[in-house]
Design a protein around this motif. Structure first.
Motif, PDB file in Angstrom:
ATOM      1  N   LYS A  18      -1.362  11.233  -2.152  1.00  0.00           N
ATOM      2  CA  LYS A  18      -0.332  10.561  -2.952  1.00  0.00           C
ATOM      3  C   LYS A  18       0.977  11.340  -2.918  1.00  0.00           C
ATOM      4  CE  LYS A  18      -3.334   8.108  -6.241  1.00  0.00           C
ATOM      5  NZ  LYS A  18      -3.771   8.021  -7.663  1.00  0.00           N
ATOM      6  N   ILE A  21       2.659  10.629   0.352  1.00  0.00           N
ATOM      7  CA  ILE A  21       3.301   9.312   0.361  1.00  0.00           C
ATOM      8  C   ILE A  21       4.656   9.369  -0.343  1.00  0.00           C
ATOM      9  CG2 ILE A  21       3.125   6.956  -0.552  1.00  0.00           C
ATOM     10  CD1 ILE A  21       0.027   7.295  -0.231  1.00  0.00           C
ATOM     11  N   GLY A  46       0.117   3.850   0.476  1.00  0.00           N
ATOM     12  CA  GLY A  46      -0.368   4.281   1.776  1.00  0.00           C
ATOM     13  C   GLY A  46      -0.819   3.119   2.641  1.00  0.00           C
TER      14      GLY A  46
END
Length: 301
Positions: A18, A21, A46
């Motif tokens: 995360k 991303i 993603g």
């Protein structure tokens, strides 16, 4: 770099992915065998790979954090088989140095780079993006991916191949001794009949102060064994360290104690719990309960 690949999204991997991303500025493709983890990865923005092969063939930087040597080896070998020359594979797992060296040579023979880049900090630092990242391998490959790794924490170049893995062994030898001492100390406090929260408040700003103490002691007091970092993974590192110590011809007496406690955890069905659960060994040996769960605390209120 055109696309980042991320393989393995467990307790540590998902928050790391995360952060990638959110911060890296490149598309991030991910794969995990658990559909629930894939759903969470997709919800964070993603790109979900349909298969590992798709990820290995489309991404030029592949990050992986995986639980066992067999899975780690299989993933790297697939990344080599399906990837392209020039790709960089970054193994964020805790991998034995001799396996890293074998896989490094296979990657090099295929015109790729393999970096061993184990991490430390557990789930809280994975979420915060402040992990310690210990990176061994070719300096040129490290320089290429350092900005990517910096999205997850602080990458430090430790030297040639497998040096990151050896550095992680040092980290986890020390960490194992500290965590075992926490468990022993708080079981001793419980047996002595002093208040555990007061003990924590009285000691948390002294020599013991630090993020590990702040994270683990409240979990011991609350009997919260939900894994932020599993004993199973830490035990694997301890076994790797013992094997490497044998190669070096040295003894690790303190680590022998840690392994005895972790072996008990394994034999008694607690191996997939948080390291805070090491206190269970001492509960049995001292015939005492350490702390109160939330339900127990509510019932006594």
């Amino acid at each position: 770099m055109e696309m980042i690949g991320f393989v393995g999204m467990g307790v540590m991997g998902l928050p790391m992915a995360k952060n990638m991303i959110q911060k890296c500025g490149l598309p991030v493709m991910g794969y995990d065998v658990a559909p629930r983890q894939m759903d969470a990865f997709r919800a964070a923005g993603g790109i979900a790979a349909a298969s590992p092969e798709e990820l290995y063939s489309r991404c030029d930087v592949i990050l992986q954090i995986l639980p066992t040597h067999a899975i780690i080896r299989g993933s790297v070998e697939q990344a080599i088989r399906h990837g392209r020359p020039g790709n960089v594979i970054v193994d964020l797992s805790s991998t034995a140095p001799h396996i890293v060296q074998e896989l490094y040579q296979q990657a090099r023979d295929a015109g790729m780079s393999l970096l061993d880049a184990p991490v430390s900090g557990g789930n809280p630092m994975a979420i915060a993006g402040t992990l310690a990242i210990m990176v061994g391998g070719d300096k040129e490959a490290f320089d290429k991916v350092k900005p990517v790794l910096a999205c997850m924490g602080k990458p430090v170049y430790t030297g040639g191949t497998a040096s990151g893995s050896v550095t992680k062994l040092v980290n986890n030898l020390i960490g194992g001794a500290i965590l075992t001492a926490y468990a022993e100390g708080y079981a001793f406090a419980a047996k002595a009949g002093i208040d555990l929260q007061t003990t924590f408040e009285a000691t948390r700003t002294g020599f013991l102060a630090g993020p590990c103490y702040e994270n683990k002691i409240p979990k011991i007091i609350r009997r919260d064994y939900e894994p932020g970092a599993r004993v199973a993974v830490h035990r694997k590192d301890i076994l790797n360290a013992k094997a490497y110590a044998h190669k070096l011809g040295v003894d690790l007496p303190m680590t022998d104690v840690v392994l005895r406690v972790m072996d008990w955890m394994n034999d008694n069905g607690h191996i997939d719990e948080d390291q805070a659960a090491l206190v269970k060994y001492y509960e049995e040996k001292m015939d005492v309960q350490v702390g109160l769960s939330a339900e127990e605390a509510d019932s006594r209120a």
